[in-house]
Design a protein around this motif. Structure first.
Motif, short mmCIF file in Angstrom:
data_model
loop_
_atom_site.label_atom_id
_atom_site.label_comp_id
_atom_site.label_asym_id
_atom_site.label_seq_id
_atom_site.Cartn_x
_atom_site.Cartn_y
_atom_site.Cartn_z
N GLU A 63 0.83 -1.20 0.00
CA GLU A 63 0.00 0.00 0.00
C GLU A 63 0.87 1.25 0.00
OE1 GLU A 63 -3.13 2.04 3.07
OE2 GLU A 63 -3.26 -0.14 2.81
N SER A 64 1.93 1.23 0.81
CA SER A 64 2.82 2.39 0.88
C SER A 64 3.52 2.60 -0.45
CB SER A 64 3.83 2.19 1.99
OG SER A 64 4.77 3.22 2.01
N VAL A 65 3.98 1.51 -1.05
CA VAL A 65 4.67 1.61 -2.34
C VAL A 65 3.70 2.10 -3.40
CG1 VAL A 65 5.72 0.24 -4.18
CG2 VAL A 65 6.47 -0.06 -1.83
N GLN A 66 2.46 1.58 -3.37
CA GLN A 66 1.47 2.02 -4.35
C GLN A 66 1.19 3.52 -4.21
OE1 GLN A 66 -1.88 -0.57 -3.66
NE2 GLN A 66 -1.15 -2.11 -5.13
N LYS A 67 1.08 3.99 -2.97
CA LYS A 67 0.83 5.42 -2.75
C LYS A 67 2.01 6.26 -3.23
CE LYS A 67 -2.39 5.07 1.09
NZ LYS A 67 -2.61 5.33 2.51
N ASP A 68 3.23 5.76 -2.88
CA ASP A 68 4.42 6.50 -3.30
C ASP A 68 4.53 6.53 -4.83
OD1 ASP A 68 5.07 6.99 -0.68
OD2 ASP A 68 6.62 5.42 -0.55
N PRO B 231 -6.99 18.66 -6.61
CA PRO B 231 -6.96 17.48 -5.75
C PRO B 231 -7.91 16.39 -6.24
CG PRO B 231 -7.11 19.48 -4.42
CD PRO B 231 -7.19 19.88 -5.85
N GLU B 232 -9.05 16.75 -6.80
CA GLU B 232 -9.96 15.74 -7.30
C GLU B 232 -9.35 15.00 -8.48
OE1 GLU B 232 -11.10 19.07 -7.08
OE2 GLU B 232 -11.94 18.77 -5.11
N ARG B 233 -8.68 15.75 -9.32
CA ARG B 233 -8.05 15.16 -10.49
C ARG B 233 -6.91 14.25 -10.05
NH1 ARG B 233 -8.22 12.90 -15.04
NH2 ARG B 233 -6.56 13.36 -16.48
N LYS B 234 -6.17 14.66 -9.04
CA LYS B 234 -5.07 13.83 -8.50
C LYS B 234 -5.61 12.50 -8.00
CE LYS B 234 -1.86 17.35 -6.91
NZ LYS B 234 -1.17 17.90 -5.75
N VAL B 235 -6.68 12.52 -7.23
CA VAL B 235 -7.27 11.30 -6.68
C VAL B 235 -7.73 10.40 -7.82
CG1 VAL B 235 -9.21 10.41 -5.32
CG2 VAL B 235 -7.91 12.36 -4.51
N ALA B 236 -8.32 10.97 -8.85
CA ALA B 236 -8.81 10.18 -9.97
C ALA B 236 -7.64 9.53 -10.69
CB ALA B 236 -9.62 11.06 -10.92
N LEU B 237 -6.54 10.27 -10.90
CA LEU B 237 -5.37 9.69 -11.55
C LEU B 237 -4.74 8.58 -10.70
CD1 LEU B 237 -3.58 12.83 -13.09
CD2 LEU B 237 -4.52 10.88 -14.32
N ILE B 238 -4.66 8.82 -9.41
CA ILE B 238 -4.08 7.81 -8.51
C ILE B 238 -4.92 6.54 -8.55
CG2 ILE B 238 -3.67 7.24 -6.09
CD1 ILE B 238 -2.82 10.17 -5.69
N ASP B 239 -6.21 6.69 -8.46
CA ASP B 239 -7.09 5.51 -8.50
C ASP B 239 -6.94 4.78 -9.82
OD1 ASP B 239 -8.00 5.91 -5.95
OD2 ASP B 239 -9.85 6.97 -6.56
N GLN B 240 -6.85 5.53 -10.90
CA GLN B 240 -6.71 4.92 -12.21
C GLN B 240 -5.39 4.16 -12.28
OE1 GLN B 240 -6.61 7.82 -15.35
NE2 GLN B 240 -6.73 6.30 -16.97
N TYR B 241 -4.32 4.76 -11.79
CA TYR B 241 -3.00 4.13 -11.81
C TYR B 241 -2.98 2.86 -10.94
CZ TYR B 241 2.02 3.49 -11.71
OH TYR B 241 3.27 2.95 -11.82
N ASP C 258 -5.45 0.98 -10.17
CA ASP C 258 -6.24 -0.07 -10.84
C ASP C 258 -5.40 -0.77 -11.89
OD1 ASP C 258 -8.49 0.35 -9.35
OD2 ASP C 258 -9.44 1.74 -10.79
N ARG C 259 -4.57 0.00 -12.59
CA ARG C 259 -3.71 -0.62 -13.59
C ARG C 259 -2.62 -1.48 -12.93
NH1 ARG C 259 -1.59 3.79 -17.43
NH2 ARG C 259 -2.55 5.24 -16.02
N LEU C 260 -2.11 -1.04 -11.79
CA LEU C 260 -1.08 -1.82 -11.08
C LEU C 260 -1.69 -3.12 -10.55
CD1 LEU C 260 0.98 0.69 -8.93
CD2 LEU C 260 1.77 -0.67 -10.84
N GLY C 261 -2.91 -3.04 -10.07
CA GLY C 261 -3.57 -4.24 -9.54
C GLY C 261 -3.83 -5.26 -10.63
#
Length: 166
Positions: free
Chosen positions: A125-130, A149-159, A161-164
């Motif tokens: 989780e920490s690595v994914q956040k970093d 900030p909303e756009r950042k959260v959306a990009l992080i979630d999208q990324y 999902d791709r890592l998962g």
């Protein structure tokens, strides 16, 4: 003649000796025989009494020895039971201790596994956040625009999902 005198002397001596013996025997019989036989009877009774007492003492000793032997067998049997009981208790205690040790080892192993799983999940989780933050920072630099900030959260979630998916 001399032989007749000698023969008569011998016969006379024999008769006198026999008469003296008979008189002596008669006197002993009349006056001392009861005392002599009484002494012998007393002695015989004393010996018989001592033999009876010896036999009673021997029987008593045999009874005492048998009682002691019986008591000794009882004590030995009791000691054997105590030893057997202690052995069984010791074996039960050994089994209980081994079982408790196995349970404790299993619990420690499970806790260690859970701790390792949690640490792994936390690390992922920490690595994914970093990684997500770095990706956002990189994307921000590439786009040269400031993301909301909303756009950042959306990009992080999208990324994420791709890592998962990988």
């Amino acid at each position: 003649m001399f032989t007749t005198v000698l023969a008569s002397t011998h016969l006379g001596n024999f008769i006198i000796a026999t008469a003296a013996f008979l008189v002596l025997f008669l006197l002993i019989r009349l006056f001392a025989w009861k005392n002599i036989t009484g002494i012998f009877d007393q002695r015989a009774q004393k010996i018989a009494h001592e033999l009876d007492q010896t036999e009673k003492a021997l029987q008593s000793a045999e009874i005492f020895a048998n009682q002691r032997e019986t008591e000794l067998k009882g004590v030995k049997a009791e000691a054997d039971k105590i030893i057997e009981g202690a052995t069984l208790v010791g074996a039960d205690n050994k089994k209980a201790i081994i079982k408790a040790a196995h349970q404790e080892a299993a619990e420690i192993k499970e806790r260690a596994r859970l701790d390792a799983d949690k640490a792994r999940e936390d690390a992922i989780e920490s690595v994914q956040k970093d990684v997500a933050q770095m990706a956002v920072d990189l994307a921000e630099k590439i786009l040269k625009e400031e993301l909301t900030p909303e756009r950042k959260v959306a990009l992080i979630d999208q990324y994420l999902d791709r890592l998962g998916d990988k």
